[in-house]
Enzyme design. Sequence first.
Site, PDB file in Angstrom:
ATOM      1  CE1 TYR A 135      -3.572  -2.536   0.691  1.00 21.02           C
ATOM      2  CE2 TYR A 135      -4.715  -0.486   1.202  1.00 21.02           C
ATOM      3  CZ  TYR A 135      -4.845  -1.674   0.970  1.00 21.02           C
ATOM      4  OH  TYR A 135      -5.946  -2.325   0.808  1.00 21.02           O
ATOM      5  CE  LYS A 195       1.623 -17.781  -2.199  1.00 22.59           C
ATOM      6  NZ  LYS A 195       0.874 -19.010  -2.148  1.00 22.59           N
ATOM      7  CG  ASP A 226      -2.386 -20.286  -0.644  1.00 25.98           C
ATOM      8  OD1 ASP A 226      -1.729 -20.060   0.352  1.00 25.98           O
ATOM      9  OD2 ASP A 226      -1.694 -20.906  -1.958  1.00 25.98           O
ATOM     10  CG  ASP A 279      -8.489  -4.479   1.402  1.00 29.40           C
ATOM     11  OD1 ASP A 279      -9.363  -3.972   2.025  1.00 29.40           O
ATOM     12  OD2 ASP A 279      -7.873  -4.404   0.240  1.00 29.40           O
ATOM     13  CG  ASP A 324     -14.081  -6.752   1.704  1.00 27.51           C
ATOM     14  OD1 ASP A 324     -13.557  -5.922   2.551  1.00 27.51           O
ATOM     15  OD2 ASP A 324     -14.333  -6.271   0.430  1.00 27.51           O
TER      16      ASP A 324
END
Length: 348
Positions: free
Chosen positions: A136, A186, A218, A242, A246
């Site tokens: 970001y 990751k 994942d 983020d 959601d």
Amino acid sequence: MLVALFAGDGIGPEIMVEARRVLDALELDDLRYEEGLVGGAAYKAKGHPLPPETLDLAQRADAILFGAVGDFDCDGLERHLRPEQAILGLRKALTLFSNLRPAKVFPELADASALKPEVASAIDLLIVRELNGDVYFGEKGMRTTADGLREGYDVMSYNEAEVRRIAHSAFKAAQARRGKLCSVDKANVLETSQLWRDVVIEVSADYPDVELSHMYVDNAAMQLVRNPGQFDVIVTGNLFGDILSDQASMCVGSIGMLASASLDANGKGLYEPIHGSAPDIAGQGKANPMAMILSAAMMLRFSLGKAEAADRIEAAVAKALSQGARGADLGGSMITREIGDAVLAALA
Ligand code: IPM
Ligand code: MG
């Protein structure tokens, strides 16, 4: 104490009105409110998504209640003038690095989840998302490759101090809950994630009472729908957090239900629903104000020392839900104002 109200764009203003009505009904005499412009609304009025007077108000305030930013009209602007820069700028300028995104199923909503009710009803988790670093805030830009192709780039990086401070937040959060922390990264592919994992393991030495595990992002996305009940606290970076938050929101029923707190090292915070400005439904009464109202409750609890008032709001939302207060996002037909009325009635 001063509360800054930044309604923003899209459905932001209409849900903020409902949160304000709930706050007013609590008659908390020592709170003062001041409104400020952010996002596309601020750009249109002042030429910048985060004008200096807004930033100044944010700095003076004891807590910030934030609606949402994002406006189709502004999508063509240079990136530094886009509405999203208001929230990113506030997070950075105020060092709000620790983003708490709880996801818990209201029993009344187990049938509204995208998951089977028996899977959804076990969800009671907290995502601790790092908010000041990662891809970001790395160097970004557009360039041309040697072959003349347009290329966009965004650098992902974390330094160890950034990882350490969010790790401490997450371990403390886990201590206050069920004592389980899952760090999501990751590390099989990204150096950023390898450092993340190494530092989280180092910090874990200070928290022998917390059971630490690691999961690739994942797999975490998959586990969140397969068996979300396994999670207590999840700590992860800005981008993964983020996305996973959601996802978690739909697991509990609706993105219109999830509140969040973004805190600095001293407990000052910005409180906002995790959903966006939803410009496609703005002004139609379709927005669910509950995430906004629950964000006000989190603000009272975490930054303003008013746990009892926060409890009252949360109980009122649960009661309103149990009495059938549901907007379109939850398969109901109530409009924004009616949902606000239902929460107010439950509060009385
Ligand atoms: C969120 C939002 C923001 C983010 C946007 C509006 C910049 O999606 O708070 O989750 O990506 O952090
Ligand atoms: Mg998001």
